[in-house]
Scaffold this active site. Sequence first.
Site, mmCIF file in Angstrom:
data_model
loop_
_atom_site.group_PDB
_atom_site.id
_atom_site.type_symbol
_atom_site.label_atom_id
_atom_site.label_comp_id
_atom_site.label_asym_id
_atom_site.label_seq_id
_atom_site.Cartn_x
_atom_site.Cartn_y
_atom_site.Cartn_z
ATOM 1 N N ASP A 290 12.420 185.527 42.869
ATOM 2 C CA ASP A 290 13.137 186.768 42.668
ATOM 3 C C ASP A 290 14.380 186.723 43.568
ATOM 4 O O ASP A 290 14.579 185.769 44.324
ATOM 5 C CB ASP A 290 12.214 187.959 42.990
ATOM 6 C CG ASP A 290 12.739 189.247 42.372
ATOM 7 O OD1 ASP A 290 11.939 190.193 42.206
ATOM 8 O OD2 ASP A 290 13.933 189.308 42.053
ATOM 9 N N GLU A 489 13.265 200.098 41.815
ATOM 10 C CA GLU A 489 12.646 199.398 42.941
ATOM 11 C C GLU A 489 12.373 200.357 44.100
ATOM 12 O O GLU A 489 11.964 201.483 43.884
ATOM 13 C CB GLU A 489 13.525 198.197 43.335
ATOM 14 C CG GLU A 489 13.688 197.233 42.156
ATOM 15 C CD GLU A 489 14.423 195.970 42.507
ATOM 16 O OE1 GLU A 489 15.149 195.454 41.646
ATOM 17 O OE2 GLU A 489 14.270 195.465 43.635
HETATM 18 C C1 GLC Z 1 15.491 192.360 41.275
HETATM 19 C C2 GLC Z 1 14.112 192.557 40.683
HETATM 20 C C3 GLC Z 1 13.812 191.655 39.511
HETATM 21 C C4 GLC Z 1 15.106 191.316 38.779
HETATM 22 C C5 GLC Z 1 15.976 190.513 39.721
HETATM 23 C C6 GLC Z 1 17.349 190.206 39.109
HETATM 24 O O1 GLC Z 1 15.431 192.492 42.665
HETATM 25 O O2 GLC Z 1 13.015 192.457 41.582
HETATM 26 O O3 GLC Z 1 12.880 192.354 38.675
HETATM 27 O O4 GLC Z 1 14.816 190.556 37.624
HETATM 28 O O5 GLC Z 1 16.166 191.152 40.977
HETATM 29 O O6 GLC Z 1 18.085 191.371 38.908
#
Ligand code: GLC
Length: 608
Positions: A290, A489
């Site tokens: 991530d 988030e």
């Molecule tokens: C974010 C999220 C993830 C996402 C990634 C790219 O922090 O946790 O779900 O796909 O970064 O945006």
Amino acid sequence: QSAPYLNPALPVEDRVEDLLGRMTLPEKVGQLTQIDVLRLMGQDEWDRGPLNPTWMEKILADQHVGSLLSSGGAAPVPNTPETWVQVTNDLQRYAIEHSRLKIPILYGIDAVHGHNSVLNATMFPHNLGLGATFDPELTRRIGEVTARALRATGITWNFAPDADMGRDPRWGRFYETWGEDPLLAGEMVAASVRGQQGDALGPNSVATTLKHFTGYGAPIGGKDRADARISNAELREIHLPSFQAGLTAGAATVMVNSGSVNGVPAHASAPLLTQILRKELGFGGVTISDWEDIKRLQTVHKYVPTYREAVHQAINAGVDVSMVPHDAEGFTGAVLDLVQAGEISEARVNEAAGHVLALKFRLGLFEKPYADPAGATPAVKAGQDLALRAARESITLLATNGRTLPLGGSAKNVLVVGERARDPRSQLGGWTIGWQGLPASEDTRAVTVLDGMKQVVPRGSRLSYSSAVPSKPSADVIVVTVGEPPHAEGEADNPKLALPEGDLALLRDAVATGKPVVAVLLAARPLILPEEVRSRLAALVMAYLPGSEGGRAVADVLYGNTNPSGRLPFTWPKTLAQVPGSYDAPSAAGAPLYPFGHGLSYTTFAYS
Ligand code: GLC
């Protein structure tokens, strides 16, 4: 005679082997690297012209970076389908022309409820509302429409579907889950994968991403990215099934959980990423970190003392691709150093790079690397009827006095109250143009609750709007639209499952008038309303985050054009004492307010 890897008639494995055999180590390490395009360049870069040549040379030519992404909310200016496809085609062309072996790039994005980074795109309900439809076929079709919009704009990798379990409604990402039930989540995840990829990966597929592996949905205290204390039994019974279902449906990639499980960060966990995911579940695709989560092993988890050690642990634990997302040289340099030192084997690099190359072959990118600009706009705007159908099927009637709803009939004069009835931000939720939802500076096409009510109000009935409750309303019924501001988030954590104060005050003012009050919730989770307010409502409707057509769907349900059929994909707690764990209701803290599967419909005998 072109090289075997350029021959689409050959098996993918053979093409991968031939290509790997021709690549230098830096070229292979480039395939393990994913860089965020637009955030790095910032919006001012766009003002100076679409792409910055020095940036492109460094990232694509020098570093051989194998994939790019647009993180939440990063978009070209102007943010139109045509500009998107022009940018992605320009980047692809530059990459191929500056690759000795003509290797195309992948381009990733978070299209979690439609192509939600593009202005005026059709936006579907977020997953929690889709869970309430209990309709996998609908979810598959949404995946199909979304994949078409993505490929039409040159996007080949979607960081969706989320496969996390909604076990704690305080968690900011509860709305990105399909609810609390592993079976329901598995069915929906598999349907989304099949919709986005088709029966097999091909030139019309996007690579799906099961995220975030695993146990991310049970952070302590419902606090995003807090540690998750999960027994082995709970891991296997609750947090693995949705991933297993997605893998069985052929999901091409898996994104790793940013958090930790029982104190071990998932990005450094060989038991999770190799033992379970690869060996037990037989996953053969790409694992991706991530956002910046290899570096965060050092800077956030404090799990390792240096960035080099973070790279060492993550790659050997089983992370194939690092979503770096900005310092390409830092990452590739660390990997090259570790390989030279024998701490990461070249075989491990070949395995990870091979997973990425196999995906590019399967997506047909070597044969058809570019999108057709003419297809971008129609594909991004497609699916409004599907989005309306999904929103209608998701809306859940939680409580009713049996006479106020459906409106019409005796309710000749309806007053709609609350800003959220005419501002689409709450119904669109997070991951909409901006990471944290539609920015104040932007407008995107949406049918608000008030728009919808105006479309369906029957002749002879009156409809009026007020942002606040008037002291002596003349209306027969007051419809109050309340909910949560759009967030994503950690910013979306809601530790008390509370309505914002202003929304609660609106409800209090409305019930204080003594008129029948219908409350419509645009919420990312079950909220706990004070008993003295909730008990005085004529009806309570959960609309979740119903997307660009959501306002029309709400109106259709309120006026009875649609008989509400949504059923709760989670347990609705009565008190905070029941959280987490309300799914095991009745818990020691008593019975929940509404159980999993709860949802009422209009029945003729009750609505004369
Ligand atoms: C974010 C999220 C993830 C996402 C990634 C790219 O922090 O946790 O779900 O796909 O970064 O945006």
